[in-house]
Scaffold this motif. Structure first.
Motif, PDB file in Angstrom:
ATOM      1  N   THR A  94       0.979  -1.295  -0.007  1.00  0.00           N
ATOM      2  CA  THR A  94       0.167  -0.015  -0.071  1.00  0.00           C
ATOM      3  C   THR A  94       0.746   1.269  -0.142  1.00  0.00           C
ATOM      4  O   THR A  94       0.496   2.209  -0.564  1.00  0.00           O
ATOM      5  CB  THR A  94      -1.007  -0.147   1.251  1.00  0.00           C
ATOM      6  N   ARG A  95       2.049   1.169   0.554  1.00  0.00           N
ATOM      7  CA  ARG A  95       2.869   2.203   0.375  1.00  0.00           C
ATOM      8  C   ARG A  95       4.361   1.694   0.094  1.00  0.00           C
ATOM      9  O   ARG A  95       4.790   0.598   0.294  1.00  0.00           O
ATOM     10  CB  ARG A  95       2.958   3.251   1.719  1.00  0.00           C
ATOM     11  N   GLU A  96       5.257   2.857  -0.292  1.00  0.00           N
ATOM     12  CA  GLU A  96       6.710   2.237  -0.767  1.00  0.00           C
ATOM     13  C   GLU A  96       7.255   1.814   0.560  1.00  0.00           C
ATOM     14  O   GLU A  96       7.209   2.195   1.400  1.00  0.00           O
ATOM     15  CB  GLU A  96       7.575   3.547  -1.442  1.00  0.00           C
ATOM     16  N   VAL A  97       7.873   0.366   0.397  1.00  0.00           N
ATOM     17  CA  VAL A  97       8.744  -0.017   1.510  1.00  0.00           C
ATOM     18  C   VAL A  97      10.221  -0.456   1.007  1.00  0.00           C
ATOM     19  O   VAL A  97      10.251  -0.933  -0.085  1.00  0.00           O
ATOM     20  CB  VAL A  97       8.004  -1.129   2.269  1.00  0.00           C
ATOM     21  N   GLN A  98      11.002  -0.387   2.126  1.00  0.00           N
ATOM     22  CA  GLN A  98      12.434  -0.941   1.574  1.00  0.00           C
ATOM     23  C   GLN A  98      12.475  -2.178   2.343  1.00  0.00           C
ATOM     24  O   GLN A  98      12.543  -2.320   3.634  1.00  0.00           O
ATOM     25  CB  GLN A  98      13.577   0.275   1.821  1.00  0.00           C
ATOM     26  N   LEU A  99      12.809  -3.223   1.541  1.00  0.00           N
ATOM     27  CA  LEU A  99      13.316  -4.473   2.110  1.00  0.00           C
ATOM     28  C   LEU A  99      14.782  -4.917   2.030  1.00  0.00           C
ATOM     29  O   LEU A  99      14.873  -5.459   0.904  1.00  0.00           O
ATOM     30  CB  LEU A  99      12.346  -6.017   1.935  1.00  0.00           C
ATOM     31  N   GLY A 100      15.747  -4.511   2.887  1.00  0.00           N
ATOM     32  CA  GLY A 100      16.931  -4.642   2.662  1.00  0.00           C
ATOM     33  C   GLY A 100      17.372  -3.762   1.297  1.00  0.00           C
ATOM     34  O   GLY A 100      17.119  -2.406   1.384  1.00  0.00           O
ATOM     35  N   LYS A 101      17.964  -4.392   0.401  1.00  0.00           N
ATOM     36  CA  LYS A 101      18.529  -3.616  -0.795  1.00  0.00           C
ATOM     37  C   LYS A 101      17.216  -3.518  -1.838  1.00  0.00           C
ATOM     38  O   LYS A 101      17.119  -2.716  -2.748  1.00  0.00           O
ATOM     39  CB  LYS A 101      19.490  -4.326  -1.612  1.00  0.00           C
ATOM     40  N   LEU A 102      15.998  -4.275  -1.442  1.00  0.00           N
ATOM     41  CA  LEU A 102      14.785  -4.171  -2.210  1.00  0.00           C
ATOM     42  C   LEU A 102      13.834  -3.141  -1.935  1.00  0.00           C
ATOM     43  O   LEU A 102      13.447  -2.898  -0.898  1.00  0.00           O
ATOM     44  CB  LEU A 102      14.140  -5.527  -2.190  1.00  0.00           C
TER      45      LEU A 102
END
Ligand code: HEM
Length: 144
Positions: free
Chosen positions: A21-29
């Protein structure tokens, strides 16, 4: 232990759908908003980094100290019933029903795999045995 190991290797769910639903950062992704993702629990359940080189072997004793110890307290390592607020509402019912059914069968019969059985789990909506599971039931009681 047998039920958990069966759910690890052959759990019916092969992925959880989620919407970002909103931009998220998962590690480098970086996951942008408004995309749909499929979290493949089946891939995590078959990850040798988590389960070891014998990941593809059916070894119920992996779970002899419970799920938490087996997964090193990583809730995202084993989740056949999903994860988070939309996880399976039928989990306790399904596990209890399986235990009741298995104990009723095992009180009356021994079960062995038929030589006709061909191991071929397939994702057909849910994971299921492509050619069925042929077993031989032998009664434990003479009058049954
Ligand atoms: C071995 C048996 C079962 C397995 C492996 C299983 C697995 C799952 C999984 C993976 C999900 C999605 C969870 C998520 O997105 O995080 C789910 C959702 C759900 N399951 Fe099950 N399930 C089983 C049995 C049952 C039973 C027996 C019932 C009802 C009596 C049930 C009712 C539901 C419902 C209503 C949802 C939707 C929950 C929601 O969206 O809030 N399930 N299940």
């Amino acid at each position: 232990m047998i039920i958990y190991e069966t759910l690890r290797l052959y759990g019916p769910s092969n992925g959880l759908q989620r919407r970002v639903t909103r931009e998220v950062q998962l590690g480098k992704l970086v996951l942008p908003a408004n995309i749909d993702i499929l979290v493949q629990n089946i891939a995590l359940h078959n990850d040798p980094c988590q389960w070891g080189d014998d990941v593809h072997l059916f070894k119920p004793e992996r779970f002899e100290e419970g799920i938490a110890k087996t997964t090193n307290y990583n809730a995202a390592a084993f989740f056949p019933f999903g994860l988070g607020p939309r996880s399976c509402v039928g989990m306790s019912f399904a596990i209890t029903e399986t235990k009741v059914a298995l104990s009723m069968i095992l009180q009356r019969y021994t079960i062995t795999l038929s030589p006709a059985y061909v191991h071929s789990p397939m994702p057909i909506l849910a994971i299921r045995p492509q050619h069925g599971i042929q077993v031989i039931l032998k009664s434990l009681h003479n009058n049954a």
